[in-house]
Scaffold this active site. Structure first.
Site, PDB file in Angstrom:
ATOM      1  N   LYS A  45      -0.691  -4.184  -3.156  1.00 22.92           N
ATOM      2  CA  LYS A  45      -2.000  -3.731  -2.882  1.00 22.92           C
ATOM      3  C   LYS A  45      -1.904  -2.171  -3.430  1.00 22.92           C
ATOM      4  CE  LYS A  45      -4.992  -2.344   1.078  1.00 22.92           C
ATOM      5  NZ  LYS A  45      -5.120  -0.773   0.548  1.00 22.92           N
TER       6      LYS A  45
ATOM      7  N   ASP B 260      10.227   5.717 -10.049  1.00 20.73           N
ATOM      8  CA  ASP B 260      10.130   6.307 -11.508  1.00 20.73           C
ATOM      9  C   ASP B 260      10.703   7.643 -11.834  1.00 20.73           C
ATOM     10  OD1 ASP B 260       8.215   4.369 -12.210  1.00 20.73           O
ATOM     11  OD2 ASP B 260       6.430   5.457 -11.851  1.00 20.73           O
TER      12      ASP B 260
ATOM     13  N   SER C  93       0.835  -1.428   0.081  1.00 16.49           N
ATOM     14  CA  SER C  93      -0.052   0.006  -0.057  1.00 16.49           C
ATOM     15  C   SER C  93       0.890   1.281  -0.035  1.00 16.49           C
ATOM     16  CB  SER C  93      -0.941  -0.210   1.178  1.00 16.49           C
ATOM     17  OG  SER C  93      -1.912   1.019   1.264  1.00 16.49           O
TER      18      SER C  93
END
Length: 467
Positions: free
Chosen positions: A349, A335, A324
């Site tokens: 998740k 990224d 999460s």
């Protein structure tokens, strides 16, 4: 009246009967105020105009046959069940069923559950200290929380709980299992678990305690290299993380040469906290965005100007217990190429749950969106793949015979910096460092050292800060 496709064409005289029906059933004023279609129809009657009204899409209407089935089942249970059942209990069970069949994270929160949720996000609650979910009808350990009874007793991420004391978990809801795991501090709960690699069930006795979760921990690994462990994302994790970095830099006397952020077995927590933590390390750009069906579930979070670490190399450690909010942080740094992600694939998740209060004591927790990394990756059920996979391993120093060197040869040519033989080497530190006990952490530290050696700008920055 004549129905053509999904529109209603009403002529003045023929529409009077329809208007009268609304007035008789519910009151004309109510119909005009509450139903825009009726208001438009009545306006057309008064003006003597032809009125066209779009009818609701039949596919989007409530399934009346299924509603009749629901009321029929409700009535049958009330009349024929072996024991008398309270209406409120039946309705709450129906609500629970609606939510639990959606996904493992949507649920109905009765007063006690609502209170427990608030406690867990504030950082102090009673129980064992594990984040759990459901898998094939059993309770699966997502991650044990640091410094809690479960973690100290040896519960591991991925363990499948099949019994709580003598009660089989199969058939329980997640809420029922959680209630059994909570209890008075000092009492013992026996967990029967299945673990990958074991031939049979394992029993672990855990003593319940008040769980006080320290969200952020920090320390120096070696001179110039800091370590920050985030155990769970709570409301103030972002500010705690920023403070921890400042303390490490103050202890070092300047910019760090490298930083390890440990998100292993971090089950997640508050979305905003993960965003604030990422913002500390990013100078600009998207951190995470969410997509859902309703407008309020479509959110975008971007970094504000300023990287407090000023480009210091970072390695983030993750594993199968990282879920999460911890995946949001790892995905954003990956990224933006702000950190090297190391370890094993995360839990996966990638959904957002919203707590929707129904009244002061009841609420529903419902999945309302999926979240995406800055590059548009959905992590749901796939997880974050590390840039460098490093699996856990036991470290063992191997004894080896010393090699002969030039200095051991009789009459060898003396080196300019050669030390006298009678000068003793400094005694090694008796306290084993954290990295010496943890293979993944040692790998992260070694990578940071390599980056520091090969990065001239980083070395110049360190020299400029007096290191």
């Amino acid at each position: 009246m004549k129905r053509v496709r999904n529109t209603l064409h009403a002529f003045p005289l023929r529409s009077i009967a329809l208007a009268t029906c609304f007035a008789t059933a519910s009151g004309l004023a109510w119909a005009q105020e509450q139903n825009p279609a009726t208001e438009k129809l009545l306006e057309g009657i008064q003006n003597g105009e032809r009125v066209e009204i779009t009818l609701p899409d039949p596919e989007k209407q409530l399934p009346l046959d299924d509603l009749r089935k629901f009321t029929e089942v409700f009535s049958r249970i009330k009349d024929a069940y072996v024991e008398e059942v309270d209406d409120r209990q039946l309705l709450e069970s129906a609500i629970k069923g609606m939510l639990s069949d959606l996904d493992p994270h949507s649920t109905y929160l009765a007063p006690k559950d609502y209170e427990d949720l608030e406690e867990s996000t504030s950082g102090e609650f009673g129980g064992l200290g594990i984040e759990v979910g459901m898998e094939n009808g059993f309770v699966k350990v997502i991650a044990p929380i640091d410094d809690t009874p479960a973690q100290k007793a040896g519960v591991q991420a991925g363990d499948l709980i099949i019994k709580l004391n003598e009660k089989p978990v199969k058939g329980m809801s997640l809420e029922e299992a959680v209630q059994l795991m909570r209890g008075k501090p000092g009492t013992i709960l026996t967990l029967t678990i299945m673990r990958e690699g074991e031939t049979g069930p394992i029993e672990i006795k855990v003593e319940r305690d008040i769980i006080k979760v320290t969200s952020v921990k920090s320390r120096m690994l070696e001179n110039g290299y800091g370590y920050v462990r985030i155990t769970q994302f709570q409301a103030d994790t972002g500010s705690q993380f920023r403070d921890a970095l400042k303390k490490l830099e103050n202890k070092h006397g300047g910019n760090l040469d490298g930083l390890v952020i440990d998100l292993r077995n971090n089950p997640g927590g508050v979305l905003q906290a993960a965003v604030e933590t990422a913002d500390v390390l990013l100078d600009e750009g998207l951190i995470v965005y969410t997509e859902g069906r309703i407008q309020s579930s479509r959110l975008r979070f971007s970094a504000t100007e300023g990287d407090v670490m000023e480009g210091t190399p970072i390695v983030v450690l993750i594993n199968g217990g990282s879920a999460s909010a911890s995946e949001i942080l790892a995905g954003a740094l990956q990224d933006h190429e702000r950190a090297v992600i190391m370890g094993t694939k995360s839990f996966g998740k990638g959904s957002v749950q919203t707590v929707i209060p129904l009244d002061e004591n009841h609420a529903i927790k419902m999945t309302t969106a999926r979240y995406y990394t800055p590059n548009g990756r959905s992590i749901q059920a796939t997880g974050i793949k590390p840039d460098i996979e490093v699996r856990p391993a036991e470290l063992k120093e191997l004894d080896s015979k010393p090699f002969f060197t030039e200095a051991d040869l009789t009459g060898h040519l003396k080196g300019k910096n050669e030390k006298k033989q009678d000068q003793e080497a400094p005694a090694p530190d008796d306290t084993a460092s954290l990295a010496e006990q943890d293979y993944q952490l040692r790998s992260a530290l070694n990578l940071l050292k390599g980056i520091h050696i090969l990065n001239p700008q980083d070395k110049a920055k360190a020299q400029g800060s007096g290191q």
